[in-house]
Design a protein around this motif. Structure first.
Motif, PDB file in Angstrom:
ATOM      1  N   GLN A  39       3.995   6.873   1.425  1.00  0.00           N
ATOM      2  CA  GLN A  39       3.426   7.898   2.299  1.00  0.00           C
ATOM      3  C   GLN A  39       4.417   8.355   3.373  1.00  0.00           C
ATOM      4  OE1 GLN A  39       0.388   9.424   1.832  1.00  0.00           O
ATOM      5  NE2 GLN A  39       1.204  10.838   3.361  1.00  0.00           N
ATOM      6  N   GLU A  40       5.194   7.412   3.942  1.00  0.00           N
ATOM      7  CA  GLU A  40       6.132   7.807   5.003  1.00  0.00           C
ATOM      8  C   GLU A  40       7.228   8.741   4.477  1.00  0.00           C
ATOM      9  OE1 GLU A  40       6.999   3.637   3.555  1.00  0.00           O
ATOM     10  OE2 GLU A  40       5.252   4.568   4.474  1.00  0.00           O
ATOM     11  N   GLU A  41       7.635   8.569   3.212  1.00  0.00           N
ATOM     12  CA  GLU A  41       8.629   9.471   2.626  1.00  0.00           C
ATOM     13  C   GLU A  41       8.035  10.858   2.380  1.00  0.00           C
ATOM     14  OE1 GLU A  41      10.796   7.952  -0.752  1.00  0.00           O
ATOM     15  OE2 GLU A  41      10.970   5.963   0.173  1.00  0.00           O
ATOM     16  N   ASP A  52       5.535  12.156   4.114  1.00  0.00           N
ATOM     17  CA  ASP A  52       5.385  12.750   5.447  1.00  0.00           C
ATOM     18  C   ASP A  52       6.717  13.298   5.945  1.00  0.00           C
ATOM     19  OD1 ASP A  52       2.717  12.057   5.403  1.00  0.00           O
ATOM     20  OD2 ASP A  52       2.981  10.258   6.642  1.00  0.00           O
ATOM     21  N   SER A  53       7.793  12.559   5.727  1.00  0.00           N
ATOM     22  CA  SER A  53       9.117  12.999   6.152  1.00  0.00           C
ATOM     23  C   SER A  53       9.531  14.279   5.428  1.00  0.00           C
ATOM     24  CB  SER A  53      10.142  11.889   5.903  1.00  0.00           C
ATOM     25  OG  SER A  53      11.437  12.319   6.245  1.00  0.00           O
ATOM     26  N   VAL A  74       7.513  16.560   4.038  1.00  0.00           N
ATOM     27  CA  VAL A  74       6.656  17.653   4.513  1.00  0.00           C
ATOM     28  C   VAL A  74       7.120  18.127   5.889  1.00  0.00           C
ATOM     29  CG1 VAL A  74       4.310  18.222   5.291  1.00  0.00           C
ATOM     30  CG2 VAL A  74       4.661  17.002   3.132  1.00  0.00           C
ATOM     31  N   ASN A  75       7.400  17.193   6.781  1.00  0.00           N
ATOM     32  CA  ASN A  75       7.855  17.561   8.120  1.00  0.00           C
ATOM     33  C   ASN A  75       9.192  18.296   8.083  1.00  0.00           C
ATOM     34  OD1 ASN A  75       5.602  16.440   9.337  1.00  0.00           O
ATOM     35  ND2 ASN A  75       6.583  14.463   9.678  1.00  0.00           N
ATOM     36  N   THR A  76      10.089  17.875   7.198  1.00  0.00           N
ATOM     37  CA  THR A  76      11.383  18.526   7.061  1.00  0.00           C
ATOM     38  C   THR A  76      11.228  19.958   6.558  1.00  0.00           C
ATOM     39  OG1 THR A  76      12.454  16.401   6.636  1.00  0.00           O
ATOM     40  CG2 THR A  76      13.674  18.374   5.988  1.00  0.00           C
ATOM     41  N   VAL A  97       8.531  21.903   6.919  1.00  0.00           N
ATOM     42  CA  VAL A  97       7.915  22.678   8.007  1.00  0.00           C
ATOM     43  C   VAL A  97       8.940  22.986   9.095  1.00  0.00           C
ATOM     44  CG1 VAL A  97       6.181  22.584   9.846  1.00  0.00           C
ATOM     45  CG2 VAL A  97       5.585  21.839   7.536  1.00  0.00           C
ATOM     46  N   GLU A  98       9.770  22.001   9.433  1.00  0.00           N
ATOM     47  CA  GLU A  98      10.791  22.187  10.457  1.00  0.00           C
ATOM     48  C   GLU A  98      11.828  23.228  10.019  1.00  0.00           C
ATOM     49  OE1 GLU A  98      14.406  19.595  12.416  1.00  0.00           O
ATOM     50  OE2 GLU A  98      12.573  18.539  11.844  1.00  0.00           O
ATOM     51  N   LYS A 112      11.445  25.630   7.826  1.00  0.00           N
ATOM     52  CA  LYS A 112      10.801  26.944   7.791  1.00  0.00           C
ATOM     53  C   LYS A 112      10.690  27.524   9.196  1.00  0.00           C
ATOM     54  CE  LYS A 112       8.293  30.347   6.137  1.00  0.00           C
ATOM     55  NZ  LYS A 112       8.975  31.485   5.561  1.00  0.00           N
TER      56      LYS A 112
END
Length: 198
Positions: A35-37, A39-40, A42-44, A46-47, A49
Motif C-alpha cells: 500500500q505504501e508504494e 500511495d507513493s 499516486v502522490n507522485t 498528482v504532484e 500533474k
C-alpha cells in the motif's frame, strides 16, 4: 457491473502504448504492490500533474515558466526548432547537438481528425518571429503523413518572411516518432538539416 480491477485495466489501456495485455499485467502488479508504494506512486503522479505547466513562450511542459530553455540566455536566440510534442524536446536535447530555442505545436495537422492550423500553436509561432531576432526555423515534426503535411504548411507560411526554413534530415525513419529515435540518429538529423522552400 465492472469491478474496481477491471476499471483500473480500462484506465491503464487509455495510456499511449499500453494494449489490453499490458494494461491487465500493470493492473495486477499495482494491486499486488504494498500500500505504501501505491500511495507513493499516486502522490507522485498528482504532484507531477500539479507542478507541470506549459511554458508561456514555447509551450514546452516544464516546472517553471518560462521554461529552462526560454529562460537560458546561453541558448541561440536566432534559431527556433518546431516540434510536435514536449517529448520531442527531451529526445532532441538528449542528442546534445542543438543549442537553440524550441516551439511546441502540441500536435500536427490532420484534416481527417479535424485538426487544422487553428488547433495547434501556429499563430503563437508567427508571433514569436515578429521581432526579427529569429533567423532560422528548423521544422522537426515527425516524418509521418501528418508531420510532413505540417512541415510543408509551415514552410509555405513562413516563405514570405525571409526567415530561413530548414527541415531535419532524413535519418529518423519514415512513420517513426522523434521521441523514440536514438541520440546519434537525432544528432545527425539536426546537424544535416535541409532548407525547405515554400
Amino acid at each position: 457491473m465492472i469491478n474496481a480491477l477491471e476499471r483500473l485495466v480500462e484506465q491503464l489501456r487509455r495510456l499511449p502504448g499500453i494494449g489490453s495485455k499490458s494494461a491487465r499485467r500493470l493492473a495486477y502488479h499495482l494491486v499486488e504492490m504494498p500500500q505504501e508504494e501505491v500511495d507513493s506512486l499516486v502522490n507522485t503522479i498528482v504532484e507531477a500533474k500539479g507542478a507541470t505547466r506549459h511554458c508561456s513562450i514555447c509551450f514546452n511542459l516544464s516546472a517553471q515558466d518560462p521554461c529552462e530553455f526560454c529562460s537560458n540566455p546561453n541558448r541561440d536566440q536566432t534559431t527556433i526548432m518546431v516540434v510536435e510534442t514536449s517529448r520531442d524536446v527531451i529526445a532532441l536535447e538528449r542528442s546534445g547537438d542543438y543549442k537553440g530555442l524550441y516551439h511546441v505545436l502540441e500536435g500536427a495537422l490532420s484534416p481527417l481528425e479535424g485538426i487544422g492550423a487553428e488547433d495547434i500553436r501556429v499563430k503563437e509561432l508567427i508571433a514569436r518571429l515578429r521581432d526579427g531576432v529569429v533567423q532560422e526555423v528548423i521544422l522537426a515534426t515527425d516524418p509521418d503523413i501528418e508531420g510532413e503535411a505540417t512541415a510543408l504548411y509551415l514552410a509555405r507560411l513562413l516563405a514570405p518572411s525571409g526567415i530561413k526554413v530548414t527541415r531535419i534530415a532524413r535519418g529518423v525513419p519514415v512513420g517513426g516518432d522523434i521521441e523514440y529515435a536514438d541520440e546519434l540518429t537525432l544528432g545527425g538529423a539536426v546537424v544535416n538539416r535541409q532548407e525547405m522552400k515554400g
